[in-house]
Design an enzyme around this catalytic site. Structure first.
Site, PDB file in Angstrom:
ATOM      1  CB  SER A 119      10.299   7.148  -3.919  1.00  0.00           C
ATOM      2  OG  SER A 119       9.977   6.280  -2.863  1.00  0.00           O
ATOM      3  CB  SER A 120      12.194   7.494   1.256  1.00  0.00           C
ATOM      4  OG  SER A 120      10.914   6.939   1.422  1.00  0.00           O
ATOM      5  CB  CYS A 121      11.228   2.841  -1.861  1.00  0.00           C
ATOM      6  SG  CYS A 121      10.985   3.256  -3.578  1.00  0.00           S
ATOM      7  CE1 TYR A 148       7.902   4.773  -8.397  1.00  0.00           C
ATOM      8  CE2 TYR A 148       8.774   4.668  -6.171  1.00  0.00           C
ATOM      9  CZ  TYR A 148       8.173   5.382  -7.183  1.00  0.00           C
ATOM     10  OH  TYR A 148       7.838   6.692  -6.982  1.00  0.00           O
ATOM     11  CE  LYS A 152      10.191   7.709  -9.416  1.00  0.00           C
ATOM     12  NZ  LYS A 152       9.908   8.928 -10.203  1.00  0.00           N
ATOM     13  CG  HIS A 191       1.402   5.227  -1.170  1.00  0.00           C
ATOM     14  ND1 HIS A 191       1.229   5.991  -2.305  1.00  0.00           N
ATOM     15  CD2 HIS A 191       2.565   4.573  -1.333  1.00  0.00           C
ATOM     16  CE1 HIS A 191       2.268   5.816  -3.109  1.00  0.00           C
ATOM     17  NE2 HIS A 191       3.090   4.951  -2.546  1.00  0.00           N
TER      18      HIS A 191
HETATM   19  O1  GFB Z   1       2.175   2.998   2.135  1.00  0.00           O
HETATM   20  P1  GFB Z   1       2.602   1.625   1.787  1.00  0.00           P
HETATM   21  O2  GFB Z   1       1.794   0.918   0.775  1.00  0.00           O
HETATM   22  O3  GFB Z   1       4.061   1.613   1.268  1.00  0.00           O
HETATM   23  O4  GFB Z   1       2.585   0.726   3.142  1.00  0.00           O
HETATM   24  P2  GFB Z   1       5.568   1.434   1.737  1.00  0.00           P
HETATM   25  C1  GFB Z   1       3.171   1.137   4.344  1.00  0.00           C
HETATM   26  C2  GFB Z   1       2.858   0.160   5.445  1.00  0.00           C
HETATM   27  O5  GFB Z   1       1.458   0.224   5.775  1.00  0.00           O
HETATM   28  C3  GFB Z   1       3.137  -1.311   5.131  1.00  0.00           C
HETATM   29  C4  GFB Z   1       0.916  -1.071   5.873  1.00  0.00           C
HETATM   30  O6  GFB Z   1       3.710  -1.921   6.267  1.00  0.00           O
HETATM   31  C5  GFB Z   1       1.735  -1.877   4.883  1.00  0.00           C
HETATM   32  O7  GFB Z   1       1.652  -3.272   5.173  1.00  0.00           O
HETATM   33  N1  GFB Z   1      -0.531  -1.038   5.599  1.00  0.00           N
HETATM   34  C6  GFB Z   1      -1.524  -1.329   6.501  1.00  0.00           C
HETATM   35  C7  GFB Z   1      -1.127  -0.738   4.433  1.00  0.00           C
HETATM   36  N2  GFB Z   1      -2.720  -1.256   5.916  1.00  0.00           N
HETATM   37  C8  GFB Z   1      -2.516  -0.876   4.629  1.00  0.00           C
HETATM   38  C9  GFB Z   1      -3.397  -0.628   3.536  1.00  0.00           C
HETATM   39  O8  GFB Z   1      -4.599  -0.745   3.600  1.00  0.00           O
HETATM   40  N3  GFB Z   1      -2.807  -0.231   2.365  1.00  0.00           N
HETATM   41  C10 GFB Z   1      -1.441  -0.072   2.244  1.00  0.00           C
HETATM   42  N4  GFB Z   1      -0.944   0.331   1.074  1.00  0.00           N
HETATM   43  N5  GFB Z   1      -0.584  -0.348   3.252  1.00  0.00           N
HETATM   44  C11 GFB Z   1       5.856   2.188  -0.700  1.00  0.00           C
HETATM   45  C12 GFB Z   1       6.545   1.638  -1.916  1.00  0.00           C
HETATM   46  O9  GFB Z   1       6.266   1.391   0.339  1.00  0.00           O
HETATM   47  O10 GFB Z   1       6.265   3.493  -0.378  1.00  0.00           O
HETATM   48  C13 GFB Z   1       6.572   2.608  -3.018  1.00  0.00           C
HETATM   49  O11 GFB Z   1       5.930   0.433  -2.296  1.00  0.00           O
HETATM   50  C14 GFB Z   1       6.897   4.027  -2.587  1.00  0.00           C
HETATM   51  O12 GFB Z   1       7.549   2.179  -3.911  1.00  0.00           O
HETATM   52  C15 GFB Z   1       6.110   4.436  -1.371  1.00  0.00           C
HETATM   53  O13 GFB Z   1       8.268   4.154  -2.301  1.00  0.00           O
HETATM   54  C16 GFB Z   1       6.487   5.798  -0.847  1.00  0.00           C
HETATM   55  O14 GFB Z   1       5.995   2.603   2.536  1.00  0.00           O
HETATM   56  O15 GFB Z   1       5.790   0.111   2.383  1.00  0.00           O
END
Ligand code: GFB
Length: 324
Positions: A119-121, A148, A152, A191
């Protein structure tokens, strides 16, 4: 650049046994569809109830019996920012165990080609954008998903170690944020993109005046359709043989606010959007440099608007079975 391009076409045999670990998940199911479409006739998959990849003895027995020639390791415990932040032990421990078991068993069984997905994280929180492969381990990780990410990164190192010690042509690919059919649409665990699709779709149906998203909406993210990811995986397996992990993305990103507007338009929601800043933003930007992959001969083809529209259609057609 990370290293000289290790680029040489090596077509995979269509009738060889090909194990897709995680074939029911977002990525694994897309890879399965792609392999079927490309004429692979001996695909093997096991659901987690049939084979618990955390169970070392079971994994070793499965590989001894099945003897796959090719493997994609797309099985992982995954989740959005809140799930990662809340359950770091699970994300670290489950993923380490899955990786070590599958890679050890695959090595013992003599697997020919293997692709490990990360993953890109894995990259530093403040990595220079767009993020190149060689920025790995050059800075501190984003704390919401560091557990996580460490699992990875261990997987990437494990692949590199196997290449060095055993000379296997095994490789790693690091996708940007993925989306598409088969995603997890759970409101708290998912996500951002599936979360927004569900939230805006429900609000449009209910005629709600507003929706509330997480964070400030200012972070930038890059989104790749999972069918593009599957095509990239097969391309890499057949064309790439190098120690560096390869970034897989589109090369462009949007703010979460812009993303929310695209989703609102796609589902026909016309109300207001509010932002809950008590929820984490995560890393400010995570745009992958995809020039290494382009040099290896692959670029993405599914645009974000088009990909979101088709994912909304898929969600609506499958929503009832997903609601939990
Ligand atoms: O997709 P996401 O959960 O993961 O969140 P990351 C991306 C952005 O969307 C963050 C915002 O800035 C969240 O605050 N966001 C807004 C929301 N509304 C929502 C919502 O309802 N749900 C979610 N989930 N986010 C993940 C990593 O990071 O990326 C994992 O935690 C993995 O490890 C994945 O690498 C690809 O992009 O921040």
């Amino acid at each position: 650049m990370t290293e000289a391009i290790a680029f040489e076409p090596t077509p995979l045999e269509r009738d060889a046994t090909f194990y897709v670990a995680g074939h029911r998940g977002l990525v694994g199911s897309a890879i399965w569809r792609k392999l079927e479409a490309e004429g692979f006739t001996n695909l093997v998959g096991r659901s987690s109830s049939e084979l618990d990849l955390k169970d070392r003895e079971a994994v070793i027995a499965f590989f001894r019996e099945t003897k796959p020639k090719y493997v994609v390791l797309a099985a992982a415990k995954v989740g959005g920012i809140l799930a990662n932040n809340t359950y770091p032990v699970d994300f670290l421990s489950d993923n380490l165990r899955i990786q070590v078991n599958v890679l050890d068993a695959a090595l013992e069984a003599g697997v020919d080609r293997l692709l490990f997905l990360g993953s890109s994280c894995i990259y530093p929180k403040f990595a220079e954008q767009p993020i190149r492969e060689d920025s790995l381990l050059t800075g501190h990780l984003e704390p919401t998903n560091d557990a996580y990410a460490i699992a990875k990164i261990a997987g990437i190192m494990h692949i590199q170690a196997i290449r060095r010690q055993y000379g296997k042509p095994w490789i790693s690919a690091m996708p940007t944020n993925l989306y598409g059919p088969g995603d997890n649409f759970s409101p708290t665990g998912s996500h951002v993109l599936p979360a927004l699709i569900r939230r805006y779709d429900e609000a449009a149906r209910n005629g709600d005046a507003s929706v509330v998203n997480w964070g400030t909406g200012s972070p930038r993210r890059e989104f790749l359709h999972v069918d593009d990811m599957a095509a990239a995986c097969l391309h890499l397996l057949e064309n790439y043989d190098g120690p560096s992990q390869v970034n897989v993305g589109t090369g462009s990103d949007v703010t979460i606010k812009e993303l929310a507007q695209i989703v609102a338009d796609a589902v026909g929601f016309e109300g207001e959007t509010e932002w809950d800043i008590s929820k984490p933003d995560g890393t400010p930007q995570k745009l992958l440099d995809v020039s290494y992959l382009a040099d290896a001969g692959w670029t993405s083809s599914i645009g974000l608007d088009e990909g979101i529209r088709s994912t909304v259609e898929w969600y609506r057609a499958n929503a009832l079975s997903l609601r939990g």
